[in-house]
Design an enzyme around this catalytic site. Structure first.
Site, PDB file in Angstrom:
ATOM      1  CE  LYS A 220      -3.964   1.975   2.547  1.00 17.18           C
ATOM      2  NZ  LYS A 220      -4.821   1.815   3.740  1.00 17.18           N
TER       3      LYS A 220
ATOM      4  CB  SER B  64      -8.413   0.978   5.643  1.00 18.85           C
ATOM      5  OG  SER B  64      -9.160   2.154   5.806  1.00 18.85           O
TER       6      SER B  64
ATOM      7  CB  SER C 212      -8.047   3.899   2.729  1.00 17.31           C
ATOM      8  OG  SER C 212      -7.172   3.220   3.633  1.00 17.31           O
TER       9      SER C 212
END
Length: 488
Positions: A77, A176, A152
């Site tokens: 990420k 997330s 997210s």
């Protein structure tokens, strides 16, 4: 090769049946083939990945005994610092920034021999539930390219579902990791807060942010968890305790025996506001757990109902403080520095240009909540609710070993359908937020389909009892199996 589990890939690489270079190239080819439609990645590093893979192959050829994931590709990420590789947190204010150091988590991945393919798309500064708030455009759900992949960390989850990577790293502040896992039919785990290092993680909400592993199977997730977890002296919130045996727990759970395990159902999560199809799949999953020998116990956690408003005061308040460093002076974007403006004006126009609408919204809310005269009324009260939620968890775990719920109230919703209504977007984290406020571990595993789209089962455990959630998650997987999205 791209549909192999990470465990199987690692075993084949160690045995010399395939090379890490071959596995890495296969995934790079897959990214080239489908990521134009999925947009899971913000940056791909073919040269660096192949170089790292070749180094692993050389070590294996020299007879070195490496870990079970050595040579396996992974996606990271884009909120986690990677030396020399762009790290933008999905924001224009950090466009092109290349950190001069690795996060502890990145260092541990490299030391374990994992091959970093690139950085995945995300809601800006991890603020969002759909990956539509990325400054670089949304990610698309491989199950249905018209729908969101969660957020997210939608890029990390979508990369798994699209077979662009067998493993990925996410971060979980309010859900997330778990929520994207649920809506993409993958597995996502939030470790105990402090069980994985935050050093080198671009901070959103420091008392909540937790890096964690994502994969397509529970065992793969546990293997990755064991690589990244453990005490880090560079992180003052890191827990100086041994990592629970999450891999062993996952393998025990895969045998499908939950005899003696007490599983809690939260009375307050009875399904109000949830889609009927989601609740139906969830109830079927709970019934499967009873057939494996688990005892189901109804519990009450009355303050869970206040978790959502408490979170949306605590997280914005902390983000308001953390994002103050992005001022156009020290690093990142700088706008308006032409000699005609004061320092304060340069900061203002830089932040106006560099931050997106959701980040601005949360900064404004957080700054207000922390302002003189309002701190006790808002932030202070939210922290009291957080304490009450922690007490609910403590009392519940005196009665049960783990707690289960749906991961999300609904399946993946269409892109653009909720961006005009922030509250409806925030409801995506209704079931996941309590665990973040408590600090315990939780995992989302696929438990079936509703309207042809994945549904996730969330398993919550006491702090530093991460192994419990893996045992139950693997048992669910032994019944449901893994979910396969339609071909892209």
């Amino acid at each position: 090769m791209i549909k192999e589990t990470a465990a199987a890939l690692g075993a084949k690489i160690a045995a010399g049946e395939i090379t890490s270079v071959q596995a890495t190239q296969a995934h790079l080819d897959r990214i080239s083939e489908v990521d134009g439609r999925v947009h899971a990645f913000l940056h791909v590093d073919p040269e660096g990945a192949l170089r790292a893979a070749a180094a692993i192959d050389a070590r294996i050829a020299n007879g070195e005994q490496l870990g079970p994931l050595a040579g396996v590709p992974i996606a990271v990420k884009d909120v986690i610092a990677t030396k020399g590789m762009p790290t933008t947190a999905g924001s224009k204010i950090l466009e092109g920034w290349r950190p001069p150091y690795d996060a502890t988590l990145t260092t541990r991945l490299r030391e374990a021999g994992l091959v970093i393919l690139g950085k995945t798309n995300m809601d800006e500064f991890a603020m969002g539930s759909s990956t539509e708030y990325s400054a670089y455009g949304p990610t698309y759900n491989p199950w249905d390219l018209t729908r969101i992949p969660g957020g997210s960390g939608g890029g990390s989850a979508a990369a798994l579902a699209a077979y662009e990577a067998p493993l990925s790293i996410g971060t979980d502040t309010g859900g997330s990791i778990r929520q994207p896992g649920a809506v993409t039919g993958t597995v996502g785990a939030k470790p105990t807060y402090g069980g994985t290092s935050r050093y080198g993680l671009i901070a959103f909400s420091s008392s909540l942010d937790t890096p964690g592993p994502c994969a397509r199977t529970v065992e793969d997730t546990a293997l990755l968890h064991s690589v990244i977890a453990g005490h880090d002296p560079m992180d003052s919130t890191s827990i100086p305790q041994p990592v629970p045996d999450v891999v062993g727990a996952a393998r025990r759970g895969a045998a499908g025996d939950l005899s003696g395990v007490r599983i809690g159902l939260v009375r307050e999560f009875t399904g109000e506001g949830a889609e009927p199809g989601v609740m139906s799949v969830f109830r079927d999953a709970v019934e499967s757990l009873t057939k494996l020998g688990a005892e189901i116990v109804e519990i009450s956690c009355p303050h869970f109902l206040y978790a959502l408003p408490a979170y949306y005061l605590i997280a914005p308040s902390e983000c308001s403080s953390n994002l103050a460093r992005f001022d156009g002076v020290r690093f990142g974007l700088r706008v308006g520095d032409d000699g005609s403006r004061s320092l304060e004006e340069v900061m203002s126009v830089t932040r106006e240009a560099g931050f997106g609408p959701e980040v601005k919204r949360r900064i404004i809310v957080g700054t207000y909540a922390l302002s003189s005269g309002y701190y006790d009324a808002y932030y202070g009260q939210a922290q009291k609710v957080r304490t009450l939620i922690t007490r609910d968890f403590t009392a519940a775990f005196e009665q049960v070993d783990v707690i289960v719920s749906p991961t999300t109230p609904f399946v993946a919703f269409p892109l653009g359908s909720r961006t005009s209504d922030p509250y409806q977007m925030y409801l995506a984290d209704l079931y996941t937020i309590p665990t973040n406020l408590y600090g315990g571990p939780a995992i989302s595993v696929p438990c079936g389909l509703s309207e042809g789209l994945p549904v996730g089962l969330q398993i919550m455990a006491p702090t530093m009892a991460d192994d419990r959630m893996y045992r139950v998650g693997a048992a669910v997987e032994s019944v449901v199996g893994t979910l396969t999205p339609p071909a892209l």
